[in-house]
Scaffold this motif. Sequence first.
Motif, PDB file in Angstrom:
ATOM      1  N   THR A   1      40.374  40.636  41.114  1.00 58.42           N
ATOM      2  CA  THR A   1      41.868  40.583  41.516  1.00 58.42           C
ATOM      3  C   THR A   1      42.485  40.178  40.415  1.00 58.42           C
ATOM      4  OG1 THR A   1      41.718  38.334  42.522  1.00 58.42           O
ATOM      5  CG2 THR A   1      41.562  40.325  44.039  1.00 58.42           C
ATOM      6  N   SER A   2      43.990  40.341  40.410  1.00 56.68           N
ATOM      7  CA  SER A   2      44.740  39.802  39.229  1.00 56.68           C
ATOM      8  C   SER A   2      44.737  38.279  39.154  1.00 56.68           C
ATOM      9  CB  SER A   2      46.224  40.167  39.374  1.00 56.68           C
ATOM     10  OG  SER A   2      46.520  41.518  38.940  1.00 56.68           O
ATOM     11  N   SER A   3      44.513  37.659  40.471  1.00 58.27           N
ATOM     12  CA  SER A   3      44.892  36.253  40.848  1.00 58.27           C
ATOM     13  C   SER A   3      43.439  35.475  40.370  1.00 58.27           C
ATOM     14  CB  SER A   3      45.058  35.938  42.052  1.00 58.27           C
ATOM     15  OG  SER A   3      43.947  36.078  42.904  1.00 58.27           O
TER      16      SER A   3
ATOM     17  N   LEU B   1      44.083  35.743  36.531  1.00 49.94           N
ATOM     18  CA  LEU B   1      44.919  34.460  36.242  1.00 49.94           C
ATOM     19  C   LEU B   1      44.458  33.012  36.310  1.00 49.94           C
ATOM     20  CD1 LEU B   1      47.990  33.813  35.809  1.00 49.94           C
ATOM     21  CD2 LEU B   1      48.359  33.699  38.303  1.00 49.94           C
TER      22      LEU B   1
ATOM     23  N   THR C   1      55.482  34.117  35.015  1.00 50.14           N
ATOM     24  CA  THR C   1      55.586  33.750  36.394  1.00 50.14           C
ATOM     25  C   THR C   1      57.010  33.365  36.896  1.00 50.14           C
ATOM     26  OG1 THR C   1      53.749  32.250  35.777  1.00 50.14           O
ATOM     27  CG2 THR C   1      54.846  31.534  37.968  1.00 50.14           C
TER      28      THR C   1
END
Length: 510
Positions: A249-251, A254, A320
């Motif tokens: 996932t992108s998170s 990140l 963000t």
Amino acid sequence: MSTISIRAAVYLRVSLDRNMDGLAIDRQRDDCLKIARDRGWQVIEEYVDQSKSATDKTKKRPAYDRMVADYEAGNFEAIICWDLDRLTRQPRQLEDWIDAAKDRGLKLVTANGEADLTTDGGRMYARVKAAVAVGEVERKAVRQSRAQLQRAQQGRAPKGTRPLGYATSGEVIAHEAQVVAEMFRLFAISNGTPIAAIASALSGKAGAEAPRSIPHLPKFSRTLMIERNERRMAEGLDPKPVPPDGPWTSSTVLGILRNPRYAGYSVYTNRSDRSDKNKRRNWYAQIIRDEDGQPIRGQWDPLVDELTWLTVQERLNDQTRITNRTGSTARKHLGSSLYLCGICDRPITAHSRGYRCSEGGHVTRSRPHIDEFVLQLIRERLARPDLQDVLPVRDEPRLLAIQAEIRERQGRIKRAQHDYDEEITEAHDFRRIRDRQNAAIADLEAERLRLSVGNDLGGVLGASEPVKAFDDADLAVKRRVIDFFCTVRLLPAPRGRKGFDPSTVAVAPK
Ligand SMILES: [Zn+2]
């Protein structure tokens, strides 16, 4: 006099783990019942919780929950508890009760006479008390993690789950480390690779955007569980189910790009910081500093150089800010997460036909009038002849100075935290310093955003007909233009009034 008396609930809580100062449940009950007698209230039910912490959200307090449900069902109009600590120490729950007192006439009194939520003074007292209670919890958390902090100060690898690229001991795992370094490199370069594209490549998807230099890796949670099972089996324990391989996932990506350990910074997460809404700042705050505010180096090999890491953080900060406050493409409504609740200052969310404060439930408004009102204000602003004066210019020296000042202020917070941890200063001193520095940092970040925002406003400000350009712009640009000029706060609409009242939309210029 009315013969119908007010129906009251009595809430009692005993915590066995604390010195009760002789305050047995019977005494709490007697005091509460006396209040009811004095006021002529009819006690319809006692709610008693045993040995449950009022601060830990994960601990269940069945009687408390039942009482909330019964209040929602309209079973009573008043609550009597011995003191607010017994009722709740969570500011958010307290705010719900304060709202109920203000909006629905709930009478909430404490037997020790300290708070009566039916009065202004009582509400203020309650808020202060809740804030202090949170401070005590923070302090306790600091104590409990003293050992972890000491590890970090010595630059030793934190215990717990290993990050991609490092073994638990801090040793570099070469094939993973290469991937981490490449992720940072791709993201740091100007017009760098989007996070989602990095996630696609890690997931083995050969999308057009997915960089070829990133190999497919099994999902990290799967790798970790397989390793954990190897350790369990070595200890003679049964293995746990391994999650199937799936997309990254992108998170997760990140989280990797945010991790200061990759630049060799020793890190420590204060338990009380973890729930903080502003995670972004916390990534800097996790870096452990010495007395002079200098980062402490970990006893492991960095996978990226400091400058690359900092560049990545700056890029992420900009993203963000833009995504949080104005959305990229996902937002469907002008004000979602952009307008703030006029009561609690948290972002408003959109629901079927309106806007609401979903966190605190303070505000529920219908949308069209508010949006049209805000759009009209922006049009008027754009039509003013002094528009050229606010055109953003990219001022590199100032941007660098801002960056330096933010770092300096972060260092001051760190030193204050250190003094607090060492018990040189008190909690309120630490909070005062932290809040003041954070406020200054927020201003600096806002200034930095204004200085670097030029291209993101879709050329509206520099257009020959700014109002027309604004009206023609897509929703994301409109949101950024609003965000550039002002902060919009929605206040509750007055009850029983028809029509739109502009005074219920507070617009503060930036
Ligand atoms: Zn609110």
